[in-house]
Design a protein around this motif. Structure first.
Motif, short mmCIF file in Angstrom:
data_model
loop_
_atom_site.label_atom_id
_atom_site.label_comp_id
_atom_site.label_asym_id
_atom_site.label_seq_id
_atom_site.Cartn_x
_atom_site.Cartn_y
_atom_site.Cartn_z
N GLU A 18 -6.52 -1.19 -13.42
CA GLU A 18 -5.86 -1.10 -12.11
C GLU A 18 -4.53 -0.36 -12.20
OE1 GLU A 18 -7.89 -5.15 -10.25
OE2 GLU A 18 -5.91 -5.26 -11.18
N LEU A 19 -3.83 -0.60 -13.29
CA LEU A 19 -2.57 0.14 -13.48
C LEU A 19 -2.87 1.64 -13.60
CD1 LEU A 19 0.45 0.36 -13.87
CD2 LEU A 19 0.18 -0.35 -16.25
N CYS A 20 -3.98 1.96 -14.27
CA CYS A 20 -4.39 3.37 -14.37
C CYS A 20 -4.64 3.95 -12.97
CB CYS A 20 -5.64 3.52 -15.23
SG CYS A 20 -5.33 3.28 -16.98
N ASP A 21 -5.33 3.18 -12.13
CA ASP A 21 -5.58 3.66 -10.76
C ASP A 21 -4.26 3.90 -10.03
OD1 ASP A 21 -8.27 3.44 -11.18
OD2 ASP A 21 -8.47 1.47 -10.21
N HIS A 48 -4.70 -3.31 -2.31
CA HIS A 48 -4.68 -4.11 -3.53
C HIS A 48 -4.06 -5.49 -3.27
CE1 HIS A 48 -5.11 -4.49 -7.84
NE2 HIS A 48 -3.97 -5.15 -7.82
N CYS A 49 -2.96 -5.49 -2.53
CA CYS A 49 -2.28 -6.76 -2.21
C CYS A 49 -3.22 -7.67 -1.43
CB CYS A 49 -1.01 -6.50 -1.40
SG CYS A 49 0.31 -5.76 -2.38
N LYS A 50 -3.95 -7.09 -0.49
CA LYS A 50 -4.89 -7.90 0.30
C LYS A 50 -5.99 -8.45 -0.59
CE LYS A 50 -4.23 -5.86 4.88
NZ LYS A 50 -4.66 -4.80 5.79
N ALA A 51 -6.47 -7.61 -1.50
CA ALA A 51 -7.57 -8.03 -2.38
C ALA A 51 -7.18 -9.21 -3.27
CB ALA A 51 -8.03 -6.85 -3.23
N ILE A 52 -5.91 -9.30 -3.62
CA ILE A 52 -5.52 -10.42 -4.49
C ILE A 52 -5.10 -11.66 -3.67
CG2 ILE A 52 -4.85 -8.86 -6.36
CD1 ILE A 52 -1.95 -9.39 -5.73
N GLY A 53 -5.16 -11.54 -2.35
CA GLY A 53 -4.91 -12.72 -1.53
C GLY A 53 -3.59 -12.74 -0.78
N LEU A 54 -2.88 -11.61 -0.78
CA LEU A 54 -1.62 -11.55 -0.04
C LEU A 54 -1.86 -11.05 1.38
CD1 LEU A 54 0.64 -9.84 -2.76
CD2 LEU A 54 0.62 -12.26 -2.15
N GLU A 55 -0.95 -11.39 2.26
CA GLU A 55 -0.95 -10.78 3.60
C GLU A 55 -0.10 -9.53 3.49
OE1 GLU A 55 0.77 -13.81 6.03
OE2 GLU A 55 -0.87 -15.19 5.59
N ALA A 56 -0.71 -8.37 3.72
CA ALA A 56 0.04 -7.15 3.44
C ALA A 56 -0.05 -6.16 4.58
CB ALA A 56 -0.49 -6.51 2.16
N ARG A 57 1.02 -5.38 4.74
CA ARG A 57 0.96 -4.30 5.74
C ARG A 57 1.80 -3.11 5.30
NH1 ARG A 57 4.64 -8.16 8.43
NH2 ARG A 57 6.40 -7.00 9.36
N LEU A 58 1.40 -1.97 5.88
CA LEU A 58 2.11 -0.72 5.61
C LEU A 58 3.15 -0.53 6.70
CD1 LEU A 58 1.62 1.77 3.65
CD2 LEU A 58 0.55 2.86 5.60
N ALA A 127 3.05 -5.98 -12.74
CA ALA A 127 3.06 -7.22 -13.52
C ALA A 127 3.30 -8.42 -12.60
CB ALA A 127 4.12 -7.16 -14.62
N HIS A 128 4.22 -8.27 -11.65
CA HIS A 128 4.51 -9.37 -10.71
C HIS A 128 3.33 -9.63 -9.78
CE1 HIS A 128 8.68 -10.12 -11.76
NE2 HIS A 128 8.86 -8.81 -11.87
N LEU A 129 2.67 -8.55 -9.35
CA LEU A 129 1.52 -8.74 -8.46
C LEU A 129 0.39 -9.47 -9.20
CD1 LEU A 129 1.44 -5.33 -6.54
CD2 LEU A 129 1.85 -7.59 -5.55
N LYS A 130 0.22 -9.14 -10.48
CA LYS A 130 -0.85 -9.77 -11.26
C LYS A 130 -0.56 -11.26 -11.47
CE LYS A 130 -2.95 -7.03 -10.49
NZ LYS A 130 -4.31 -6.97 -9.91
#
Ligand code: BES
Ligand code: ZN
Length: 455
Positions: A18-21, A48-58, A127-130
């Motif tokens: 994922e870091l590579c992406d 990515h944030c949404k996929a890990i379970g965060l509520e995210a917006r641009l 790292a923090h997101l993970k």
């Protein structure tokens, strides 16, 4: 806690992919041609944030978009709230020919991931997101509420973030900001950074003849602006390496014994340092160690110097103009505006009437310093010790993260600087890399941090 740490341990391979992406996006904020890449990178982050379970917006801005992501809030629960700040923009990769592998094609060599932005700041930030992913995916309750703010203009002065903080200041009010965008002296020295240098940027433009002139026909009868610029700049430092501009050091505080003691905890080898930087000999303000010179003393640097003909072969001219891009790094008690004023007075006084002088002032920020003794800092030190299995050191750093001053002014929040970059990570240089062991340790540190900060 073990469940969270085990999840991190079990997913490293995917995290690295994922870091590579993430680093494949050429998100160079300084170059208009990468405008679309900036948006694509921010959009990837939101997804990515949404996929890990965060509520995210641009969040669109006048410049590059900002990514805002939050952990799901539990109704009724009153938890401490922390903001995690990072940036998805990167420095320009040029000069390309010095890269051993292309800057936006991530390459793994040993335990290093090589790519522009790997260390500054995508790897540190991810790292923090993970760590949060580990809590959310294992259904372990997060001890704190977290809000991620990931901007795309850090490397160009964070022009849009101030207004964003103002606009969202209720939503972003927090107990502290956590930032991993600084360094550590070595893998054996986890660190809490308690001070950053400030910065004042400006450009000097000298104009001579109203066009480039034939240096044979006219040279000798007009002043050459490139020579005047060289003469002016040569007056800036004295033989001791001190800045000779009157008032430049006004208010600069001496290092305390406590600070010198902290610095001495990190072993320093002159030869190794010289080698790391590839210089024939070190140089700096007399009376200070290299660590003091680069972190606790103000400096005046020429970042770029241009005049006349730079192409192939030769061209016999007296150039019409000469320019220098300058930044001064500042320490606590120095104000960018005052420093620029002192520089302006000095240059005006020393500039001959044969050329005209223009000084264009650019971005500026005061230095940053917080107490390493605060409750939050102590919690961070405990998390570092647990994650690294070593006693952390306290650092002053030479780089600048201007927006941390705004976190204090607008949100009333101090920043905990918990860097993961190594001195040889080549931030802003060709062949930037990030250490994958530190990527994993950073995730553990982050996971442990929220528990310590919640206490
Ligand atoms: N990550 C750096 C800042 C940094 C690096 C601080 C190492 C301390 C230690 C950040 O991305 C950066 O490069 N900041 C710029 C700010 C400038 C553009 C206003 C800098 O320091 O030059
Ligand atoms: Zn940077």
């Amino acid at each position: 806690m073990d469940v969270v740490l085990n999840y991190l341990k079990g997913n490293q391979k995917r995290f690295v992919e994922e870091l590579c992406d993430y680093v494949r996006f050429p998100s160079v904020s300084a170059q208009p041609k990468h405008g679309e890449d900036m948006t694509n990178c921010a959009t990837w982050l939101v997804k990515h944030c949404k996929a890990i379970g965060l509520e995210a917006r641009l969040c669109p801005t006048d410049g590059h978009p900002i990514v805002l992501a939050k952990t799901p809030r539990k109704k009724g629960a009153r938890k401490r709230h922390f903001m995690v700040y990072g940036h998805y923009d990167v420095q320009p990769p040029e000069p390309f020919e010095l890269w051993k592998t292309p800057p936006f094609e991530p390459t793994i060599r040993g335990r290093s991931l090589i790519a522009r932005g790997a260390s500054d700041n995508k790897g540190q930030n991810l790292a923090h997101l993970k760590a949060v992913e580990a809590y959310l995916k294992t259904r372990q309750e997060l001890p704190c509420d977290l809000t991620f703010v990931i901007e795309g203009e850090e490397e160009v002065g964070s022009k849009s973030l101030g207004a964003f903080l103002q606009k969202h200041r209720e939503e972003l009010r927090c107990d502290a900001v956590v930032v991993s965008d600084t360094g550590i002296p070595s893998k054996q020295h986890p660190a809490l950074t308690y001070a950053l240098r400030g910065i004042a940027a400006f450009e000097i433009i000298l104009r001579g003849p109203d066009r480039d002139l034939h240096s044979g026909i006219f040279g000798g009868s007009v002043q050459n602006p490139a020579i005047v610029l060289a003469q002016l700049l040569a007056k800036v430092h004295d033989a001791q390496g001190r800045v000779a501009i009157p008032g430049f050091y006004a208010g600069v505080a001496k290092l305390s014994d406590f600070e010198r003691k902290q610095m001495a905890r990190v072993p320093f080898n002159r030869g190794a340092y010289r080698k790391l930087l590839g210089v024939p000999e070190l140089f700096g303000e007399r009376g200070f160690t290299p660590d003091e010179q680069r972190t606790a003393r103000p400096t005046f640097e020429i970042n770029g110097l241009t005049s006349g003909y730079q192409g192939d072969g030769s061209k016999t001219i007296v150039p019409a103009w000469a320019r220098a891009k300058i930044t001064t790094r500042l320490v606590p008690n120095q104000q960018p505006a005052k420093v620029i004023k002192a520089v302006r007075t000095f240059l005006e006084k020393n500039c001959p009437p044969t050329v005209t002088l223009e000084i264009k002032s650019g971005h500026g920020a005061e230095a940053y310093m917080v107490s390493p003794r605060s409750t939050n800092a102590q919690a961070a030190l405990r998390a570092l010790k647990k994650a690294f299995g070593r006693e952390p050191v306290l650092l002053r750093e030479g780089g600048s993260i201007p927006i941390v001053n705004q976190f204090q002014k607008i949100l009333g929040a101090d920043t905990l600087l918990l860097g993961l970059a190594l001195p040889d990570d080549n931030a802003h240089s060709p062949n930037e890399k990030f250490d994958l062991d530190l990527f994993a340790q950073g995730q553990r540190m982050s996971a442990l941090l929220w528990r310590e900060l919640a206490l």
